[in-house]
Enzyme design. Structure first.
Site, mmCIF file in Angstrom:
data_model
loop_
_atom_site.group_PDB
_atom_site.id
_atom_site.type_symbol
_atom_site.label_atom_id
_atom_site.label_comp_id
_atom_site.label_asym_id
_atom_site.label_seq_id
_atom_site.Cartn_x
_atom_site.Cartn_y
_atom_site.Cartn_z
ATOM 1 C CD GLU A 1 47.275 12.821 32.885
ATOM 2 O OE1 GLU A 1 48.128 13.009 33.728
ATOM 3 O OE2 GLU A 1 46.383 11.964 32.989
ATOM 4 C CB CYS B 1 52.404 15.086 34.507
ATOM 5 S SG CYS B 1 50.858 14.797 35.368
ATOM 6 C CG HIS C 1 54.998 17.340 37.498
ATOM 7 N ND1 HIS C 1 53.940 18.024 36.933
ATOM 8 C CD2 HIS C 1 54.450 16.218 38.067
ATOM 9 C CE1 HIS C 1 52.824 17.352 37.142
ATOM 10 N NE2 HIS C 1 53.105 16.255 37.832
HETATM 11 N N1 COA Z 1 47.432 21.415 58.899
HETATM 12 C C1 COA Z 1 48.559 21.362 58.178
HETATM 13 N N2 COA Z 1 48.942 20.241 57.487
HETATM 14 C C2 COA Z 1 48.134 19.179 57.526
HETATM 15 C C3 COA Z 1 46.934 19.175 58.256
HETATM 16 C C4 COA Z 1 46.583 20.363 58.969
HETATM 17 N N3 COA Z 1 45.454 20.439 59.672
HETATM 18 N N4 COA Z 1 46.347 17.963 58.101
HETATM 19 C C5 COA Z 1 47.168 17.236 57.299
HETATM 20 N N5 COA Z 1 48.247 17.958 56.935
HETATM 21 C C6 COA Z 1 49.361 17.560 56.079
HETATM 22 C C7 COA Z 1 49.817 16.128 56.316
HETATM 23 O O1 COA Z 1 50.699 16.042 57.424
HETATM 24 C C8 COA Z 1 50.492 15.848 54.991
HETATM 25 O O2 COA Z 1 51.748 16.454 54.965
HETATM 26 P P1 COA Z 1 53.046 15.595 54.503
HETATM 27 O O3 COA Z 1 52.714 15.038 53.159
HETATM 28 O O4 COA Z 1 54.135 16.612 54.459
HETATM 29 O O5 COA Z 1 53.230 14.526 55.514
HETATM 30 C C9 COA Z 1 49.627 16.609 53.985
HETATM 31 O O6 COA Z 1 48.876 17.557 54.732
HETATM 32 C C10 COA Z 1 48.664 15.734 53.208
HETATM 33 O O7 COA Z 1 47.896 15.021 54.123
HETATM 34 P P2 COA Z 1 47.583 13.463 53.899
HETATM 35 O O8 COA Z 1 46.624 13.017 54.931
HETATM 36 O O9 COA Z 1 48.875 12.708 53.795
HETATM 37 O O10 COA Z 1 46.921 13.576 52.452
HETATM 38 P P3 COA Z 1 45.829 12.772 51.698
HETATM 39 O O11 COA Z 1 45.701 11.362 52.176
HETATM 40 O O12 COA Z 1 44.610 13.588 51.726
HETATM 41 O O13 COA Z 1 46.459 12.713 50.213
HETATM 42 C C11 COA Z 1 47.625 13.323 48.194
HETATM 43 C C12 COA Z 1 47.301 13.716 49.642
HETATM 44 C C13 COA Z 1 48.562 14.307 47.549
HETATM 45 C C14 COA Z 1 48.285 11.960 48.184
HETATM 46 C C15 COA Z 1 46.300 13.295 47.399
HETATM 47 O O14 COA Z 1 45.805 14.600 47.302
HETATM 48 C C16 COA Z 1 46.410 12.692 46.024
HETATM 49 O O15 COA Z 1 46.273 11.481 45.866
HETATM 50 N N6 COA Z 1 46.643 13.525 44.964
HETATM 51 C C17 COA Z 1 46.730 13.088 43.608
HETATM 52 C C18 COA Z 1 48.026 12.392 43.277
HETATM 53 C C19 COA Z 1 49.197 13.300 43.099
HETATM 54 O O16 COA Z 1 49.057 14.479 42.901
HETATM 55 N N7 COA Z 1 50.398 12.695 43.133
HETATM 56 C C20 COA Z 1 51.627 13.455 43.003
HETATM 57 C C21 COA Z 1 52.709 12.796 42.213
HETATM 58 S S1 COA Z 1 52.444 12.926 40.475
#
Ligand code: COA
Length: 385
Positions: A79, A111, A233
């Site tokens: 992709e 993906c 995935h």
């Molecule tokens: N210690 C441990 N865990 C922690 C933490 C800390 N100090 N601070 C936050 N976390 C955890 C949160 O509780 C959360 O866990 P959960 O998802 O089990 O609830 C996790 O870390 C992620 O934190 P969050 O604030 O929700 O993440 P984010 O807003 O930074 O975004 C993604 C995370 C994955 C959505 C982001 O990286 C993203 O958009 N990625 C690309 C898209 C993707 O990969 N999508 C997947 C489907 S194809």
């Protein structure tokens, strides 16, 4: 006739970033990245690497002269394509020195497309059992500096030979595909970084997994106890944990424990390279086969997901010689050089991207077997290193 994956190999770049360092640079608690997201390291991509060089590097590892002669078709699933018209498979075919009498094509659906490639390859082999198909999943997951997706970047390629009487995984007949028009992640033609609604994409992923698994179980009557492992995935390793938890809940029986242990083994490689987009599911399979309690004859369930969105659940039976035909992952991971956050940011900005100008890259710092040396007259220049 059994048809499936006969041999697998993986390649990534020769540089990586420690995500604890990235967390400190972004003023984030490192535990969020290593525990909350479940990633330790991430492949860093120098401008001299792209999906073509990574694909060729992975495929070269599994090609013997005899195997190369049996290949009728090269399918590159990606992709992060480098041309809106010409298939990356053509460059890869040339770098690998394959016969001109092969079919070459590129597939796209976020993906997911490597799974389509695998299914199409099964069809080709079913019609022409003497032929083999080279399917390569290759991608650079690029979200942008200082974005929520930054920690889920990564890069690499998984190459698979698909043949009759496969030595790794014989793919079974029943599979369930699901397609819905959803805007959870996409990349317009004018953009080098994906647009993503990250939280939405994780919930859509889980819904899709539950829907295809339920339908598969309705069609086959197979309980989870029939599986040695469920492979996912993995855009980041926590995603697989969430998906498995969505079907296991708080079960603590033998099946649930086996599937959780298998998941941990499958996450090992992803933790170190990050998201491979099309290749992530197949890297998870390799990681499980090299680190998990895998047994010949065992049934594996594979969940493929591509935003946009398409999911597929399919299964395969592990073959007696699987261990010898999964090329080791550790050399590619151990031989990498760690780079600082500053160096990663510099390399990130040096990518060719949409630049239309003539460019000549210095390749002496790149230890990968194939390199992108630059661009001349709008044509990417590749050579063996
Ligand atoms: N210690 C441990 N865990 C922690 C933490 C800390 N100090 N601070 C936050 N976390 C955890 C949160 O509780 C959360 O866990 P959960 O998802 O089990 O609830 C996790 O870390 C992620 O934190 P969050 O604030 O929700 O993440 P984010 O807003 O930074 O975004 C993604 C995370 C994955 C959505 C982001 O990286 C993203 O958009 N990625 C690309 C898209 C993707 O990969 N999508 C997947 C489907 S194809």
């Amino acid at each position: 006739m059994k048809i499936g994956i006969d041999k697998m190999a993986f390649a990534t770049t020769d540089k990586y970033l420690d995500l604890r360092e990235l967390a400190r640079a972004r003023n984030v608690d490192p535990d969020k990245y290593t525990i909350g997201i479940g990633q330790d390291q991430q492949a860093v991509v120098p401008p001299t690497q792209d999906i073509v060089t990574l694909a060729a590097a992975a495929a070269q590892k599994l090609l013997t002269p005899a195997a190369a002669r049996r290949i009728s078709t090269v399918i590159v699933a990606t992709e992060s394509g480098i041309d809106n018209s010409k298939a990356a498979a053509i460059y890869v075919k040339r770098l690998l020195g394959l016969s001109d009498f092969v079919r070459t094509v590129e597939l796209k659906e976020a993906c997911y497309s490597a799974t389509a490639g695998l299914q199409f390859a099964r069809g080709i082999v079913a019609l022409n059992p003497q032929e083999e198909v080279l399917v390569i999943a290759t991608d650079i997951a690029r979200y942008g500096l200082n974005t929520p997706g930054e920690v889920t970047q990564g890069a690499g390629a998984v190459a698979m030979l698909v043949s009759r009487d496969p030595r790794v995984l014989a793919i079974e007949e029943t599979s369930v595909s699901l397609t819905k028009d959803i805007m959870d992640f996409w990349r317009p033609l004018y953009a080098t970084e994906a647009l993503v609604d990250g939280k939405y994409s994780t919930s859509v992923y889980i819904d899709c997994f539950k829907e295809v698994l339920t339908r598969y179980q309705q069609l086959t009557g197979r309980p989870l106890a029939d599986f040695g492992a469920l492979l996912f995935h993995l855009p980041f390793t926590k995603m697989g944990k969430k998906a498995l938890a969505a079907v296991l809940g708080d079960r603590t029986d033998g099946t649930a424990e086996r599937l959780r242990q298998a998941l941990t083994a499958s996450q090992w490689a992803c933790r170190q390279v990050g998201n491979l987009y099309t290749g992530s599911l197949y890297l998870a399979l390799m990681s499980y086969l090299q680190n998990g309690d895998a047994h010949r004859g065992s049934r594996l369930g594979l969940f493929s997901y591509g935003s946009g969105a398409e999911g597929e659940f399919f299964t395969g039976i592990l073959q007696p010689q699987f261990a010898e035909n999964i090329l080791p992952l550790t050399p590619a991971l151990r031989q990498r050089q760690r780079v600082s956050v500053t160096e990663y940011e510099r390399l990130f900005d040096e990518q060719l991207g949409m630049n239309p100008a003539d460019v000549a890259f210095t390749t002496e710092n790149d230890a990968c077997p194939f390199v992108l040396t630059g661009q001349q007259d709008h044509q990417r220049q590749y050579r063996a290193n």
